[in-house]
Scaffold this motif. Structure first.
Motif, PDB file in Angstrom:
ATOM      1  N   VAL A   1      42.687  48.454  47.096  1.00 12.91           N
ATOM      2  CA  VAL A   1      42.233  49.159  45.987  1.00 12.91           C
ATOM      3  C   VAL A   1      40.765  49.354  45.989  1.00 12.91           C
ATOM      4  N   GLY A   2      40.368  50.296  45.540  1.00 11.88           N
ATOM      5  CA  GLY A   2      38.660  50.599  45.414  1.00 11.88           C
ATOM      6  C   GLY A   2      38.099  51.280  44.332  1.00 11.88           C
ATOM      7  N   ASN A   3      36.593  51.184  44.285  1.00  7.74           N
ATOM      8  CA  ASN A   3      36.008  51.826  43.185  1.00  7.74           C
ATOM      9  C   ASN A   3      36.490  52.025  41.990  1.00  7.74           C
ATOM     10  N   LYS A   4      36.811  50.616  41.389  1.00  6.11           N
ATOM     11  CA  LYS A   4      37.218  50.595  39.929  1.00  6.11           C
ATOM     12  C   LYS A   4      35.777  50.806  39.360  1.00  6.11           C
ATOM     13  N   SER A   5      35.708  51.285  37.953  1.00  6.98           N
ATOM     14  CA  SER A   5      34.563  51.413  37.216  1.00  6.98           C
ATOM     15  C   SER A   5      33.695  50.331  36.901  1.00  6.98           C
ATOM     16  N   ARG A   6      34.469  48.904  36.539  1.00  6.09           N
ATOM     17  CA  ARG A   6      34.034  47.716  36.394  1.00  6.09           C
ATOM     18  C   ARG A   6      34.468  46.901  37.522  1.00  6.09           C
ATOM     19  N   ASP A   7      33.743  45.768  37.583  1.00  6.67           N
ATOM     20  CA  ASP A   7      33.957  44.607  38.862  1.00  6.67           C
ATOM     21  C   ASP A   7      35.579  44.387  38.802  1.00  6.67           C
ATOM     22  N   TYR A   8      36.205  44.135  40.043  1.00  7.76           N
ATOM     23  CA  TYR A   8      37.311  43.539  40.099  1.00  7.76           C
ATOM     24  C   TYR A   8      37.087  42.007  39.836  1.00  7.76           C
ATOM     25  N   ASN A   9      38.323  41.354  39.146  1.00 10.31           N
ATOM     26  CA  ASN A   9      38.286  39.978  38.647  1.00 10.31           C
ATOM     27  C   ASN A   9      39.558  39.196  39.072  1.00 10.31           C
ATOM     28  N   ASP A  10      39.683  38.152  38.789  1.00 11.97           N
ATOM     29  CA  ASP A  10      40.790  37.271  39.168  1.00 11.97           C
ATOM     30  C   ASP A  10      42.200  37.921  38.541  1.00 11.97           C
ATOM     31  N   GLU A  11      41.781  38.560  37.219  1.00 12.71           N
ATOM     32  CA  GLU A  11      43.288  38.982  36.503  1.00 12.71           C
ATOM     33  C   GLU A  11      43.722  40.384  37.496  1.00 12.71           C
ATOM     34  N   ASP A  12      42.741  41.060  37.922  1.00 13.35           N
ATOM     35  CA  ASP A  12      43.283  42.302  38.703  1.00 13.35           C
ATOM     36  C   ASP A  12      43.961  41.752  40.170  1.00 13.35           C
ATOM     37  N   ILE A  13      43.382  40.663  40.913  1.00  7.87           N
ATOM     38  CA  ILE A  13      44.041  40.035  41.794  1.00  7.87           C
ATOM     39  C   ILE A  13      45.528  39.522  41.633  1.00  7.87           C
ATOM     40  N   TYR A  14      45.374  38.748  40.299  1.00  4.59           N
ATOM     41  CA  TYR A  14      46.827  38.292  39.898  1.00  4.59           C
ATOM     42  C   TYR A  14      47.868  39.409  39.723  1.00  4.59           C
ATOM     43  N   HIS A  15      47.441  40.492  39.073  1.00  8.30           N
ATOM     44  CA  HIS A  15      48.427  41.718  38.625  1.00  8.30           C
ATOM     45  C   HIS A  15      48.845  42.372  40.029  1.00  8.30           C
ATOM     46  N   LEU A  16      47.985  42.692  41.035  1.00 11.42           N
ATOM     47  CA  LEU A  16      48.100  43.424  42.151  1.00 11.42           C
ATOM     48  C   LEU A  16      49.027  42.544  43.043  1.00 11.42           C
ATOM     49  N   THR A  17      48.713  41.209  43.255  1.00  8.26           N
ATOM     50  CA  THR A  17      49.587  40.414  43.943  1.00  8.26           C
ATOM     51  C   THR A  17      50.736  40.226  43.612  1.00  8.26           C
TER      52      THR A  17
ATOM     53  N   SER B   1      32.906  56.186  51.798  1.00 11.67           N
ATOM     54  CA  SER B   1      32.365  54.996  51.403  1.00 11.67           C
ATOM     55  C   SER B   1      32.901  54.374  50.056  1.00 11.67           C
ATOM     56  N   LEU B   2      33.014  53.164  50.199  1.00  7.29           N
ATOM     57  CA  LEU B   2      33.668  52.323  49.067  1.00  7.29           C
ATOM     58  C   LEU B   2      32.421  51.768  48.348  1.00  7.29           C
ATOM     59  N   ASN B   3      32.467  51.653  47.064  1.00  2.00           N
ATOM     60  CA  ASN B   3      31.281  50.798  46.399  1.00  2.00           C
ATOM     61  C   ASN B   3      32.010  49.415  45.898  1.00  2.00           C
ATOM     62  N   LYS B   4      33.174  49.379  45.570  1.00  2.00           N
ATOM     63  CA  LYS B   4      33.910  48.241  45.189  1.00  2.00           C
ATOM     64  C   LYS B   4      35.182  48.254  45.816  1.00  2.00           C
ATOM     65  N   LEU B   5      35.632  46.993  46.381  1.00  2.00           N
ATOM     66  CA  LEU B   5      36.957  46.921  47.117  1.00  2.00           C
ATOM     67  C   LEU B   5      37.667  45.624  46.741  1.00  2.00           C
ATOM     68  N   MET B   6      38.912  45.831  46.504  1.00  2.98           N
ATOM     69  CA  MET B   6      39.749  44.306  46.522  1.00  2.98           C
ATOM     70  C   MET B   6      41.006  44.682  47.541  1.00  2.98           C
ATOM     71  N   THR B   7      41.221  43.779  48.366  1.00  9.34           N
ATOM     72  CA  THR B   7      42.159  43.702  49.341  1.00  9.34           C
ATOM     73  C   THR B   7      42.908  42.493  49.415  1.00  9.34           C
ATOM     74  N   ILE B   8      44.320  42.611  49.093  1.00 11.63           N
ATOM     75  CA  ILE B   8      45.171  41.376  49.192  1.00 11.63           C
ATOM     76  C   ILE B   8      46.098  41.361  50.186  1.00 11.63           C
ATOM     77  N   PRO B   9      46.568  40.170  50.818  1.00 10.97           N
ATOM     78  CA  PRO B   9      47.700  40.292  51.535  1.00 10.97           C
ATOM     79  C   PRO B   9      49.224  40.102  50.921  1.00 10.97           C
ATOM     80  N   VAL B  10      50.062  40.784  51.543  1.00 10.22           N
ATOM     81  CA  VAL B  10      51.478  40.554  51.085  1.00 10.22           C
ATOM     82  C   VAL B  10      52.317  39.710  51.813  1.00 10.22           C
ATOM     83  N   ILE B  11      52.594  38.599  51.541  1.00  8.91           N
ATOM     84  CA  ILE B  11      53.271  37.467  52.350  1.00  8.91           C
ATOM     85  C   ILE B  11      54.755  37.330  52.069  1.00  8.91           C
ATOM     86  N   ILE B  12      55.541  37.331  53.023  1.00  4.21           N
ATOM     87  CA  ILE B  12      56.871  37.081  52.958  1.00  4.21           C
ATOM     88  C   ILE B  12      57.197  35.994  53.787  1.00  4.21           C
ATOM     89  N   ASP B  13      57.888  34.964  53.360  1.00  2.72           N
ATOM     90  CA  ASP B  13      58.241  33.857  54.404  1.00  2.72           C
ATOM     91  C   ASP B  13      57.131  33.386  55.216  1.00  2.72           C
TER      92      ASP B  13
END
Length: 546
Positions: free
Chosen positions: A175-191, A154-166
């Motif tokens: 990615v999951g179970n970060k100690s703090r909440d995921y935010n827009d910055e996490d989305i930006y860097h992973l994307t 089971s996951l407590n926290k989850l961030m899922t992004i699409p990889v889009i080409i053309d």
């Protein structure tokens, strides 16, 4: 005075507190900016490492990328699904070891349909990242799936992004179970990381493909003329003597293209390329240098060894077939033994030997092709084969009654034997007496005289035979096919075959439960003399049979 002093002191304290707060705020901003900068640097370092390190496979590269993504987002779990948009299917490509510790894999295939992947399904549908910072509270699992396959922890926290080409989703990264909440910055860097890597990998793959195709033949996967010429320059050194060249030209390629279509011609070339790769050694350079021409460069190989390689190629080629056409090549070899000898001369000599063999084998190859076709028709339908034999004999009898010269009688007999040779290109269902042809299939069937004509023009020098085959379904009154000729416009051989074929079809291939008597068939021929059949030939034919 004391009151004023107190007020001033309070004011000073207030100002100092404001300054402290401003300082702390500025310090926090500096710390946050420093963290952002460090994260940006880390992302760029990861990107650089992924693109510059040597990986054994794409799998290893993505595994490394995923584990680095965990560091970047300070996550515990991570996975990468590759997504097939056409099949609407996911394949679990990479996952972190921490997932395996906390779960039991339920599905061996690791392939999942779109509607069975929970959050990943939503990411695909929305084409944007999804963050769930309290899985238990907010994520309504779809069919027991929270973004991972069944059986995962089971996951407590989850961030899922699409990889889009053309504008197409090629992967989903979670990615999951970060100690703090995921935010827009996490989305930006992973994307940014995933998109950057994927674009770079795809670009590298494209460049590698372009480079590969610039030196390879796209059909056979052999080297092309450009690469071959470069290798000749590189290997044309005294230390590599003797250097032999084998030149090969495919027999029957034009025939295959014209009768069965270019897709079968391409298949013939591929099968020949397979044989060359199987027979030749690892250091030999095999190239397709033209439509039906191949060359093999053999460093440190004398003429005797080159002839042995030719012998092995000739033994292996007939084992490969396209339809009923056996693979075949004309081959010639020549060897350079003197360092001062021009390599162009060596190639010219090998080509000369190859064309010499092609010339002396031309008749043999043509006869083989006709033989292959007749044998194939025999395999497809014994009834048809027996029909050809009987028509051939009937044509011979009528030729004798007409007092044709002996060579003409033999030609007529041959024409009767091969009159339906064009049927070899038809599907086997056309030979099934129980199968009812539809309108389109009847049109296809009526093409066989033209196909037969093309076959004979390609493999036979006797134009009379090709003409006889082309017109054997023409009728005396002009209502036949393929050209609607009438009367004596129709070649004599064709008129004779038309009678012989009609008689044999009715007397030998009619429904066994309702056989047609010989008299009835002759009556039919007599009735339609002057309409379907040449009246004079019909009269003679009836006399022969009676």
């Amino acid at each position: 005075m004391n009151g004023v002093r107190i007020i001033i002191l309070i004011f000073i304290i207030f100002v100092l507190l404001i300054h402290v707060l401003i300082y702390k705020r500025r310090n926090n901003i500096l710390i946050e900016n420093k963290k952002r900068y460090e994260k940006e640097v880390l992302r760029l370092q990861i990107l650089t490492n992924v693109l510059t390190r040597k990986f054994i496979s794409k799998q290893e590269q993505l595994d490394y990328l995923l584990h680095q993504a965990l560091k970047l987002t300070q996550s515990q779990y991570g996975y990468i699904y590759l997504y097939d948009e056409e099949r609407r299917e996911f394949c679990l490509n990479s996952w972190t070891s921490s997932i395996i510790k906390d779960c039991i894999l339920m599905e061996e295939s690791m392939k999942y349909e779109l509607d069975k992947t929970g959050v990943c399904e939503e990411v695909v549908r929305q084409k944007k990242p999804i963050v769930i910072n309290d899985v238990h509270k907010e994520c309504v699992q779809k069919k027991g799936c929270s973004g991972c396959p069944k059986g995962y922890g089971s996951l407590n926290k989850l961030m899922t992004i699409p990889v889009i080409i053309d504008d197409e989703i090629v992967a989903i990264v979670g990615v999951g179970n970060k100690s703090r909440d995921y935010n827009d910055e996490d989305i930006y860097h992973l994307t940014a990381l995933m998109s950057g890597v994927w674009h770079a990998v795809e670009r590298r793959k494209t460049l590698e493909n372009i480079e590969y195709l610039s030196f390879h033949d796209s059909l056979t996967d052999l080297y092309n003329r450009r690469f071959f010429d470069e290798e000749v320059k590189r290997l044309d050194r005294e230390r590599n003597l003797p250097i032999s060249i084998i030149m090969g030209d495919v027999n029957g390629l034009k025939f295959t293209n014209d009768i069965f279509g270019h897709s079968y011609g391409d298949l013939l070339l591929k099968k020949i390329a397979e044989v060359l790769k199987e027979v030749c050694r690892a250091d030999d350079i095999i190239a397709r240098i033209g439509g039906d021409e191949f060359m093999i460069l053999l460093p440190r190989t004398n003429y005797c060894e080159a002839k042995k390689i030719i012998s092995r190629i000739k033994n292996e080629l007939p084992m490969k077939k396209v339809r009923f056409i056996k693979c075949d090549m004309s081959l010639g070899a020549y060897t350079k033994v003197d360092k001062n000898q021009s390599f162009k001369e060596v190639i010219d000599k090998a080509e000369e030997k190859m064309y010499f063999e092609k010339s002396i084998r031309k008749k043999e190859v043509q006869e083989q092709l006709v033989s292959f076709i007749i044998n194939e028709l025999h395999k497809i339908s014994e009834t048809e084969y027996n029909h050809y034999l009987r028509v051939s004999q009937l044509c011979k009898k009528l030729g004798r009654v007409l007092f044709l010269p002996e060579d003409e009688i033999q030609n007529l007999k041959t024409a009767g034997y091969i009159h339906d040779i064009g049927k070899v290109a038809l599907d086997q269902k056309y030979f099934d007496k129980e199968y009812k042809l539809c309108h389109q299939e009847i049109k296809e069937m009526k093409k066989h005289p033209l196909l037969g004509y093309r076959i004979l023009n390609l493999v036979h020098a006797n134009n009379k035979l090709a003409e006889a085959v082309l017109h054997h379904h023409e009728l005396w009154d002009g209502s036949g096919y393929p050209q609607g000729l009438k009367g004596e416009e129709i070649p004599l051989y064709s008129r004779i075959i038309s009678l012989a074929e009609c008689y044999d079809r009715y007397t030998n291939e009619n429904d066994e439960n309702n056989p047609i008597e010989k008299k009835e068939v002759l009556s039919h021929i007599k009735e339609f003399a002057g309409q379907k059949y040449d009246p004079k030939l019909a009269e003679l034919f009836i006399k022969i049979i009676e």
